[in-house]
Scaffold this active site. Structure first.
Site, PDB file in Angstrom:
ATOM      1  N   GLU A 229      -7.403  -4.576   2.559  1.00 17.18           N
ATOM      2  CA  GLU A 229      -6.296  -3.927   1.858  1.00 17.18           C
ATOM      3  C   GLU A 229      -6.544  -4.169   0.386  1.00 17.18           C
ATOM      4  O   GLU A 229      -6.374  -5.281  -0.118  1.00 17.18           O
ATOM      5  CB  GLU A 229      -4.963  -4.508   2.311  1.00 17.18           C
ATOM      6  CG  GLU A 229      -3.764  -3.669   1.866  1.00 17.18           C
ATOM      7  CD  GLU A 229      -3.107  -4.189   0.608  1.00 17.18           C
ATOM      8  OE1 GLU A 229      -3.426  -3.652  -0.486  1.00 17.18           O
ATOM      9  OE2 GLU A 229      -2.302  -5.107   0.707  1.00 17.18           O
ATOM     10  N   CYS A 263       0.158  -3.860  -5.081  1.00 17.72           N
ATOM     11  CA  CYS A 263      -0.780  -2.787  -4.738  1.00 17.72           C
ATOM     12  C   CYS A 263      -0.043  -1.498  -4.416  1.00 17.72           C
ATOM     13  O   CYS A 263      -0.542  -0.404  -4.701  1.00 17.72           O
ATOM     14  CB  CYS A 263      -1.651  -3.200  -3.553  1.00 17.72           C
ATOM     15  SG  CYS A 263      -2.765  -4.569  -3.899  1.00 17.72           S
TER      16      CYS A 263
END
Length: 456
Positions: A229, A263
């Site tokens: 990720e 993010c």
């Protein structure tokens, strides 16, 4: 070499910790292999689930102390730190309720008398985790990993060593046997040796794109499973039929939560040209009205510091380089004149494709506003990035928004909501934002051997 814990609100050194030498590290990783045999074969899933329930209880019992530690070490607002710990406890509750269902054998009709798919643990799994959500990111990795019967090793970010040690203690207080979850006191220079260790069977990394490429390269050479990720540059599309007030409220939350250090934060605000000026004016007014810098432990503070000075400097350089190339600062664009790593909430317009603001991830409280002539143009701008983690679309024409959501190149798209993670929904990205999924049924199965068993 020492790990340093520095308070981002003051810049003061809080604590230092010595890192392990290679021999100590090798011994711990080797021992993890022995622990796997007992944990996976001798500890039934129902017992692992019982431990998971206690893990959630320990988190809530110690919520205030753990939240204070998060705020001290990485600067998050105390209210946000409390919410982070609570979210970890909810994750424990979720998998405690659903793990047996997710890991149950699945019958499959075939020519056999009986055939089915079994989800069996892989072994020792290394998690390389970031500082921005120092508890949530770790629990998101570790909870499904150990519940599936694996062993979890943590290499946490070097600027949050106290959080890493506290998480290890939470597992211990919950009753997990020694060695099921272990924090590795190492720097990034020793990660490769852990990946290459024969005991380790898989790696999960949440972090930057360069870090992901390095981990994937090493794991690929060793033929070991990875889940990555990585960064994101999430689009926040505002259609001409959107409720502007609602969209602005979502924009403020989606961009500036956690001081913009997420993010899945909204980063590129792509607004229909018919309403772009109105949206930008309201966005600016909301930012200038709502954010007050101060001690992140103070409930009156609404603007937290960034986690480190080097991160703030890098962000400012990206902003200034974009301005040199023609971007316009609507508000912000400077470090606040006070102790700590505070950056003024910033909006940039007039952004073009040759600028860092267009092509790079801005990991801090900076938003860019782009104008779109129509929905198709907005979707094209949204997809004009190497990243593909999340995104959102704001508008009252839900049918159009859903069609656009399916066309957005991202792991998740939210309509009339900022992007967020939820234990019930799979989480992950496409393109340079990585691959694999965390959370939900998909997350607990990522580090299992999805095994066919055929009987006649």
């Amino acid at each position: 070499m020492a790990m340093q814990s520095i308070n981002p609100a003051t810049g003061e050194l809080v604590a230092e910790f010595d890192t392990w030498d290679q021999a100590t590290l090798d011994d711990v990783v080797t021992q993890a292999g022995y622990e796997f045999a007992d944990w996976s074969k001798l500890t039934p899933l129902e017992d692992r689930v019982a431990l998971l329930k206690r893990l959630g209880d320990v988190l809530m019992d110690d919520q205030s102390l753990l939240a204070e530690l998060i705020t001290l070490e990485m600067g998050k607002l105390y209210s946000e730190a409390l919410a982070e710990v609570e979210k970890c406890a909810l994750l424990c509750d979720y998998y405690a309720e659903h793990a047996e269902q997710f890991l149950a054998d699945e019958p499959v009709e075939s020519d056999a008398s009986r055939s089915y798919v079994a989800y069996l643990p892989l072994g020792v799994v290394l998690g390389v985790m970031p500082w921005n959500y120092p508890f949530w990111q770790v629990f998101r990795f570790a909870v499904p990993t150990v519940t599936a019967g694996n062993i979890a090793l943590l290499k946490h970010a070097s600027n949050v060593p106290q959080c890493a040690l506290a998480i290890e203690e939470v597992f211990r207080k919950a009753g997990y046997p020694d060695g099921i979850f272990t924090n590795l006191m190492i720097g990034s220079d020793k990660v490769e040796s852990v990946i290459r260790h024969p005991t380790v069977r898989a790696v999960s990394l949440t972090g930057s794109e360069p870090a992901g490429r390095k981990v994937a390269s090493v794991a690929g050479e060793e033929l070991k499973k990875t889940v990555l990720e990585l960064g994101g540059s999430d689009a926040f599309i505002v259609l001409d039929n959107a409720d502007i007030k609602q969209a602005v409220a979502g924009a403020v939350k989606g961009r500036f939560l956690n001081a913009g250090q997420s993010c899945i934060a909204a980063k590129r605000f792509i607004v229909d040209s018919m309403i772009a000026d109105d949206f930008t004016a309201q966005f600016q007014a909301a930012i200038e009205d709502q954010f007050v810098a101060g001690d992140p432990m103070d409930k009156e503070t609404t603007l937290a510091p960034m986690a480190r000075q080097d991160l703030l400097d890098e962000l400012h350089q990206q902003v200034m380089k974009s301005v040199e190339l023609g971007a316009k600062i609507i508000t912000g664009g400077y470090q606040l004149d006070r102790p700590g790593y505070y950056y003024a909430p910033t909006i940039l317009t007039n952004v073009t494709s040759n600028m860092p603001a267009y092509n790079e991830e801005f990991f801090g409280p900076v938003a860019i506003v782009l104008k779109a002539s129509e929905p198709a143009h907005a979707l094209g701008l949204a997809n004009a990035t190497d990243f593909g983690l999340g995104g959102s679309i704001w508008g009252n024409d839900i049918a159009t928004a859903e069609t656009m959501a399916r066309g957005m190149e991202s792991g998740a798209t939210f309509i009339n909501s900022s992007t967020f993670s939820d234990p019930r929904l799979p989480f992950g990205g496409v393109k340079n934002s990585g691959y694999g999924r965390e959370l939900s049924a998909q997350g607990i199965r990522e580090f299992t051997n999805i095994k066919t068993i055929w009987v006649k």
